[in-house]
Design a protein around this motif. Structure first.
Motif, short mmCIF file in Angstrom:
data_model
loop_
_atom_site.label_atom_id
_atom_site.label_comp_id
_atom_site.label_asym_id
_atom_site.label_seq_id
_atom_site.Cartn_x
_atom_site.Cartn_y
_atom_site.Cartn_z
N GLU A 16 -48.40 -91.99 -107.42
CA GLU A 16 -49.23 -91.90 -106.22
C GLU A 16 -49.83 -90.51 -106.08
O GLU A 16 -51.01 -90.36 -105.76
N ASP A 17 -49.04 -89.47 -106.34
CA ASP A 17 -49.53 -88.10 -106.25
C ASP A 17 -50.59 -87.82 -107.32
O ASP A 17 -51.59 -87.14 -107.07
N LEU A 18 -50.35 -88.36 -108.51
CA LEU A 18 -51.30 -88.16 -109.61
C LEU A 18 -52.62 -88.85 -109.31
O LEU A 18 -53.70 -88.26 -109.49
N ILE A 19 -52.56 -90.09 -108.83
CA ILE A 19 -53.79 -90.81 -108.50
C ILE A 19 -54.55 -90.11 -107.39
O ILE A 19 -55.77 -89.98 -107.42
N ARG A 20 -53.81 -89.62 -106.41
CA ARG A 20 -54.46 -88.90 -105.30
C ARG A 20 -55.20 -87.67 -105.83
O ARG A 20 -56.36 -87.40 -105.43
N GLN A 23 -50.34 -78.58 -110.45
CA GLN A 23 -50.33 -79.07 -109.07
C GLN A 23 -49.09 -79.92 -108.79
O GLN A 23 -48.50 -79.84 -107.71
N LEU A 24 -48.70 -80.74 -109.77
CA LEU A 24 -47.62 -81.70 -109.57
C LEU A 24 -46.27 -81.18 -110.01
O LEU A 24 -45.24 -81.85 -109.80
N GLY A 25 -46.25 -80.02 -110.66
CA GLY A 25 -44.98 -79.44 -111.08
C GLY A 25 -44.31 -80.15 -112.23
O GLY A 25 -43.08 -80.25 -112.29
N VAL A 61 -51.88 -90.56 -117.29
CA VAL A 61 -53.29 -90.84 -117.03
C VAL A 61 -53.82 -91.87 -118.03
O VAL A 61 -54.51 -92.82 -117.66
N GLY A 62 -53.46 -91.70 -119.30
CA GLY A 62 -53.87 -92.65 -120.32
C GLY A 62 -53.36 -94.05 -120.02
O GLY A 62 -54.08 -95.04 -120.18
N GLU A 63 -52.11 -94.16 -119.57
CA GLU A 63 -51.52 -95.47 -119.26
C GLU A 63 -52.19 -96.10 -118.05
O GLU A 63 -52.44 -97.32 -118.04
N LEU A 64 -52.48 -95.31 -117.03
CA LEU A 64 -53.13 -95.84 -115.83
C LEU A 64 -54.54 -96.34 -116.14
O LEU A 64 -54.98 -97.38 -115.62
#
Length: 307
Positions: free
Chosen positions: A6-10, A26-28, A38-41
């Motif tokens: 969810e944080d990555l998509i945001r 950003q996400l640590g 990202v590739g999987e999504l």
């Protein structure tokens, strides 16, 4: 999906071209994890990363929100609505109404024609509409561009057309597809982004099973001007609100909430209801998003550029 997804998509919704190293910071987490996820999504279809061109740039400055009551089977109605070229968002919702439709139009006459055509669809029993008076937040499109920035040429159009299919194309690949240099492509893309004519971000499929709950609220206000400003400030301060607009019609404000869970959604709606400037709140859940369109044809962009 977990909190990391969810944080990555945001983050990708806000900047679809962000480097993996930037996202990792950003996400640590490690860059490799970000690149893999990202590739999987993208491969699964959970997200697409696309350029969105602002409606003013394509000659559609008037945007309206319609709520439809539908009698009988809903699918035939949604299938017909999906054929309307100026319908950019189409969702089947819970509650007294069965559909939310967002229409972009050239002027109010264009709105009137669209509404009459929608009313004539068999099964449509009623239409309630609100005109966007001022957009406070539009996650996929950002802030409105300045009027003097709404000028672009064939090179801009070629770049926008390519980025509407894949927003993460490299400048080298854009150069190969447009016949220009990579440095020229980079300069033009950055200009389009800086001017706010175009924004690149992730678009969720909305049809796959996730923990995210997409909801809408229509807010009726007490009527005091200072209360309006205060409620607007409240809405733009809630990070999971993807869209918020001041409207003319049944509601004073309309917002779209991408809540992490039903509990999160409930907490946000309670917070809105508790504001002293809010008279009443109506809410609905987007149970099935039929259409979310941000791409415009090259022909339309060319017509606008030639005016």
């Amino acid at each position: 999906m977990n909190e990391f997804d969810e944080d990555l998509i945001r983050a990708l919704q806000l900047d679809g071209r962000a480097q993996f190293s930037t996202l990792a910071a950003q996400l640590g987490v490690h860059r490799t994890l970000v690149a893999q996820r990202v590739g999987e999504l993208l491969a699964s279809g959970e997200i697409r990363i696309l350029a969105a061109v602002h409606p003013r740039a394509v000659g559609l400055p008037v945007q309206v929100n319609l709520q439809l009551r539908i009698n009988g089977p809903t699918s035939p109605v949604f299938e017909q609505l999906g054929e309307f070229p100026n319908v950019v968002f189409l969702s089947e919702i819970s509650g007294q109404s069965q559909a939310v439709v967002e229409v972009w139009a050239a002027d109010l006459d264009d709105v009137g024609r669209s509404v009459r055509e929608i009313q004539s669809i068999p099964g449509v029993a009623g239409v309630q509409f609100s005109v966007y008076d001022r957009v406070l937040r539009r996650l996929r499109l950002g802030e409105d561009p300045e009027p003097n920035d709404l000028v672009f040429d064939d090179f801009d159009i070629a770049l926008m057309a390519q980025l509407q299919t894949d927003g993460r194309l490299t400048f080298g690949e854009l150069a190969r597809r447009t016949g220009r240099s990579a440095s020229a492509c980079r300069a033009r893309v950055l200009r389009l982004l800086d001017s706010r004519i175009m924004r690149i971000g992730a678009v969720r499929s909305r049809r796959r099973a996730t923990n995210s709950v997409l909801t809408g609220v229509g807010i009726m206000l007490t009527g005091e001007e200072h209360d309006l400003a205060s409620v607007e400030e409240l809405l733009v301060g809630i990070p999971t609100i993807e869209f918020a607009a001041r409207t003319l019609g049944r509601y004073g404000l309309i917002a779209t909430i991408a809540a992490r869970s039903l509990a999160d959604y409930t907490a946000i709606v309670r917070r809105i209801r508790a504001h002293p400037g809010v008279y009443s709140v109506e809410s609905w859940i987007h149970a099935f998003v039929w259409l979310e369109r941000y791409e415009w044809s090259l022909d339309r962009l060319e017509r606008l550029a030639s005016r």
